[in-house]
Write an enzyme that holds these catalytic residues in place. Structure first.
Site, PDB file in Angstrom:
ATOM      1  N   GLU A 172      24.559  72.207  66.032  1.00 60.17           N
ATOM      2  CA  GLU A 172      25.040  73.390  65.304  1.00 60.17           C
ATOM      3  C   GLU A 172      25.992  74.269  66.100  1.00 60.17           C
ATOM      4  OE1 GLU A 172      21.730  72.318  62.472  1.00 60.17           O
ATOM      5  OE2 GLU A 172      21.929  72.174  64.614  1.00 60.17           O
ATOM      6  N   TYR A 174      25.990  75.229  69.276  1.00 57.63           N
ATOM      7  CA  TYR A 174      25.497  76.049  70.377  1.00 57.63           C
ATOM      8  C   TYR A 174      25.889  75.423  71.721  1.00 57.63           C
ATOM      9  CZ  TYR A 174      23.044  78.611  66.740  1.00 57.63           C
ATOM     10  OH  TYR A 174      22.762  79.367  65.630  1.00 57.63           O
ATOM     11  N   ARG A 221      17.546  68.176  69.543  1.00 55.75           N
ATOM     12  CA  ARG A 221      18.209  68.422  68.254  1.00 55.75           C
ATOM     13  C   ARG A 221      19.705  68.219  68.491  1.00 55.75           C
ATOM     14  NH1 ARG A 221      17.608  69.422  62.598  1.00 55.75           N
ATOM     15  NH2 ARG A 221      19.140  70.969  61.947  1.00 55.75           N
ATOM     16  N   HIS A 264      28.651  76.747  62.767  1.00 51.67           N
ATOM     17  CA  HIS A 264      28.739  77.967  61.965  1.00 51.67           C
ATOM     18  C   HIS A 264      30.147  78.175  61.414  1.00 51.67           C
ATOM     19  CE1 HIS A 264      24.715  79.195  62.697  1.00 51.67           C
ATOM     20  NE2 HIS A 264      24.870  79.475  63.972  1.00 51.67           N
ATOM     21  N   ARG A 267      34.307  74.615  57.998  1.00 53.48           N
ATOM     22  CA  ARG A 267      34.693  74.918  56.626  1.00 53.48           C
ATOM     23  C   ARG A 267      34.121  73.894  55.645  1.00 53.48           C
ATOM     24  NH1 ARG A 267      34.774  79.726  56.695  1.00 53.48           N
ATOM     25  NH2 ARG A 267      35.861  79.810  54.671  1.00 53.48           N
ATOM     26  N   GLN A 353      20.239  84.177  50.736  1.00 52.88           N
ATOM     27  CA  GLN A 353      20.445  85.616  50.706  1.00 52.88           C
ATOM     28  C   GLN A 353      19.511  86.399  51.620  1.00 52.88           C
ATOM     29  OE1 GLN A 353      21.004  85.265  46.038  1.00 52.88           O
ATOM     30  NE2 GLN A 353      21.216  87.388  46.658  1.00 52.88           N
ATOM     31  N   LYS A 433      22.970  75.396  40.746  1.00 54.24           N
ATOM     32  CA  LYS A 433      21.871  76.359  40.786  1.00 54.24           C
ATOM     33  C   LYS A 433      20.701  75.924  39.905  1.00 54.24           C
ATOM     34  CE  LYS A 433      24.278  80.565  42.163  1.00 54.24           C
ATOM     35  NZ  LYS A 433      24.490  82.010  41.873  1.00 54.24           N
TER      36      LYS A 433
END
Length: 678
Positions: A172, A174, A221, A264, A267, A353, A433
């Site tokens: 990810e 890091y 990981r 992060h 795109r 959220q 959704k």
């Protein structure tokens, strides 16, 4: 009949026997630094172990102060009694727990210690897009070695305070991932310059950790794909996997590989609701083929249902599956699934959220569909005095209140003038959704034994005999004061989603979150398999549709027939920060026109007449859909006040300004506790 035989089977991680093949994956909660000695974090994990989690991976525990991802990240070598409390709690509940050894590298933001602000460190002085101009400091050769020792020291502490395993975070984007990537490692020394030297930091870190913990199982990981143009190739990723397993000449001695995906700043969406279920399995399966059974490989990302886990395991390459946010949504997901009570599982809906979006700005993490998540000590599951409570409104807020009351043993009667679901029933009609409908069905399943009065417009007289009433009647669409708004081809968003929209051009008045959702409803396929294929094609990914659920097919309306209008401001306002760019990108890909900085003159049979700086223009719209916000639906309240009936109003019925489901369900939980107090 056992529907999950593979998922329920035990497996080995180094010297550990793990009871089943669902791992609770790493999630940052912010509880790691709560001023409570670790009590809230311990209870958070304890509830999930009681609910069936066999092996828990903690959120990232930094190996040093400069390695923190932000001010609410814990440092593993600090406050050992905190971590001891956590491990003791998990063990008492019968589970296993692994500490994730974490270093954010250049992703560290807003850090400070006793000596003042700290600059983020990285393999090279390459900033990232959200760093607000801050440039990380390149680690010297000596500091690289010291950082490896930080990992080893943290691993040693993890063993001392009772963790059953450690997981090294090398995915990810890091620090370890940064060392592996040519985008962020521009060095030309023993730690960079070619792929072998770039991955050396990962290998040496693993060796140091292995030496520090002895026979304690060690996971890594790793990133199956960075999803960043110009980053590590798939062949380089394969070589990293080979270098970590014991049987190669480079072998450092890992006991298992957990495969993540994406950075992060990528795109390519990875965790949003629009990402197809199981989209990233191909990368874990590739790593499993590379290591060829030498160590177990754990798959992760966009898996929410243990029936999907069973399907993954049946393919034969994956040893276990890590679920993270599904354990936020339902601490009992394993227990309920193993009992084959799938309808009661409160599924993660991928909204981000209350979890990811909050963690990105260092706010307390929770869950929209389970507002108790990470607040277990604040809202314990205890019954004080049994009360009779009416909940009026079966939308997300009313369902959250009723479920909490029922779970604690109160007598609940749930009213709704229509069918249950409210805004979630509408949201479930939006492509991507569909899982929102699962929240509704799970709540109703869990409410078995309570009285449900649907299709009933509750009055004050109906509610007079209850000990208390929670009003969760939500919102109604706001009407617009535009000439022509009462023409027959002008629809509210609610009517459009319930009844459908005739063929032809559509003008949408309002470009907030609802307007964006309605546009997606009009132009995207309502079949998940089709969307999965389109997702793979859009981002040039391997096909990933084998877990997609086939829904009802809908002929797509060309995006060129849809125009979204907004007076001013940002399109998609109100959509979470990790999802807004994805939602808008999907509309642009479909060719939807989005117009702003305008005024509305009138609505005619031809569409919407607008005025801009360039003049007057007619936006074609055989149908016009109004998505101009919402108003309180609080007509019940005056009658309750007049009758002196004790009541609390929550969610949109209390205040429709900027209301979202996170606020609504959190208010509902708080009201469910307050209404039952003497």
């Amino acid at each position: 009949m056992n529907l999950l035989p593979l998922t329920r089977s035990p497996w080995r991680l180094g010297g550990l026997e793990v009871q089943h093949r669902v791992v609770m994956g790493s999630m940052h909660t912010g509880l790691e630094v709560a001023d409570d000695g670790g009590a809230a974090l311990a209870e958070f994990y304890r509830e999930r172990v009681i609910g069936g989690a066999a092996l828990v991976i903690t959120g990232g525990l930094a190996v040093s102060s400069v390695g923190r991802g932000g001010p609410d990240y814990g440092v593993l070598t600090d406050q050992r009694s905190r971590w001891q409390k956590v491990t003791d709690s998990v063990h008492e509940a019968g589970g296993l727990i692994s500490a994730q050894l974490f270093h954010a590298g250049r992703y560290a933001l807003s850090l400070a210690d006793a000596d003042g602000p700290m600059q983020a460190v990285a393999p090279s002085a390459v900033p990232w897009s959200a760093a607000r101009g801050a440039v990380p400091r390149q680690l010297s050769g000596h500091e690289v070695l010291a950082t490896i020792e930080d990992f080893a020291r943290a691993a040693s502490v993890a063993r001392e305070v009772g963790f059953d395993a450690v997981e090294i975070m090398a995915s990810e984007g890091y620090l370890i991932n940064q060392f592996c990537s040519p985008l962020t490692n521009l060095r030309d020394d023993e730690w960079g310059g070619d792929a072998a030297r770039r991955r050396r930091f990962a290998v040496e870190t693993l060796r140091a950790v292995r030496a520090a913990v002895g026979d304690l199982p060690v996971l890594v990981r790793m990133s199956g794909a960075d999803l960043m143009p110009g980053s590590s190739t798939q062949e380089e990723t394969d070589d990293l996997a080979r270098s970590l397993v014991p049987r190669t000449e480079y072998g450092a001695g890992v006991d298992g590989l957990s495969v993540g995906v994406g950075w992060h700043e990528s795109r390519v969406p990875t965790v949003q609701a629009s990402v197809p279920h199981g989209a990233w399995l191909v990368y874990a399966e590739r790593i499993a083929a590379v290591v060829d059974g030498a160590v177990p490989v754990i798959a992760s990302n966009r898996l929410t249902d243990l029936r999907d886990v069973e399907a993954v395991l049946s393919r034969g390459d994956i040893a276990a599956v890590a679920l993270a946010r599904p354990f936020l949504a339902d601490p009992r997901i394993v227990e309920r699934s193993f009992a084959e009570d799938f309808g009661a599982v409160n599924s993660c809906i991928g909204c981000n959220q209350a979890c990811i979006d909050r963690s990105l700005v260092f706010e307390p993490v929770s869950c929209l569909v389970n507002p108790r998540a990470a607040r277990e000590t604040r809202y314990p599951l205890v019954l004080e005095t049994r009360r009779s409570v009416a909940v009026v409104g079966a939308g997300p807020a009313g369902l959250a209140a009723a479920a909490d009351l029922h779970r604690r043993g109160h007598a609940v009667t749930l009213f709704d003038a229509d069918e249950p679901g409210g805004q979630f029933a509408l949201a479930a009609r939006i492509p991507g959704k569909e899982d929102y409908a699962l929240t509704v069905s799970a709540a109703l399943t869990q409410l078995a034994g309570s009285e449900l009065r649907f299709g009933t417009l509750a009055t004050a007289d109906d509610l007079a005999d209850f000990d208390g009433v929670i009003v969760a009647t939500g919102v109604v669409p706001r009407r617009v004061d535009i000439p022509g708004a009462d023409l027959p081809h002008v629809l509210s968003y609610e009517r459009a989603l319930r009844e459908g929209v005739p063929p032809g051009t559509v003008a949408i008045i309002g470009g907030g979150g609802i307007g964006v959702d309605v546009a997606a409803y009009l132009v995207e396929s309502h079949d998940e398999r089709t969307r999965a294929v389109e997702f793979s094609a859009r981002f040039d990914l391997p096909p990933t549709d084998h877990l997609a659920r086939v829904g009802h097919t809908t002929r797509l309306r060309p995006g060129s027939q849809v125009t979204v209008l907004r007076r001013s401001g940002r399109f998609g306002a109100g959509i979470g920060i990790s999802s807004r760019w994805v939602a808008l990108g999907r509309l642009r890909d479909h060719g939807v026109s989005m117009r702003t900085d305008l005024g509305y003159r009138r609505i005619t049979a031809d569409g919407v007449e607008i005025e801009t700086a360039e003049g007057i223009e007619m936006i074609p719209g055989r149908t016009v859909i109004v998505c101009a916000g919402q108003e309180r639906n609080d007509s019940l309240v005056p009658g309750l006040v007049a009758a002196g009936i004790r009541h609390l109003v929550v969610g949109g019925a209390r205040d429709a300004t900027g209301v979202d489901a996170v606020r609504a369900t959190a208010e509902a939980l708080a009201a469910a506790r307050e209404i039952t107090r003497a």
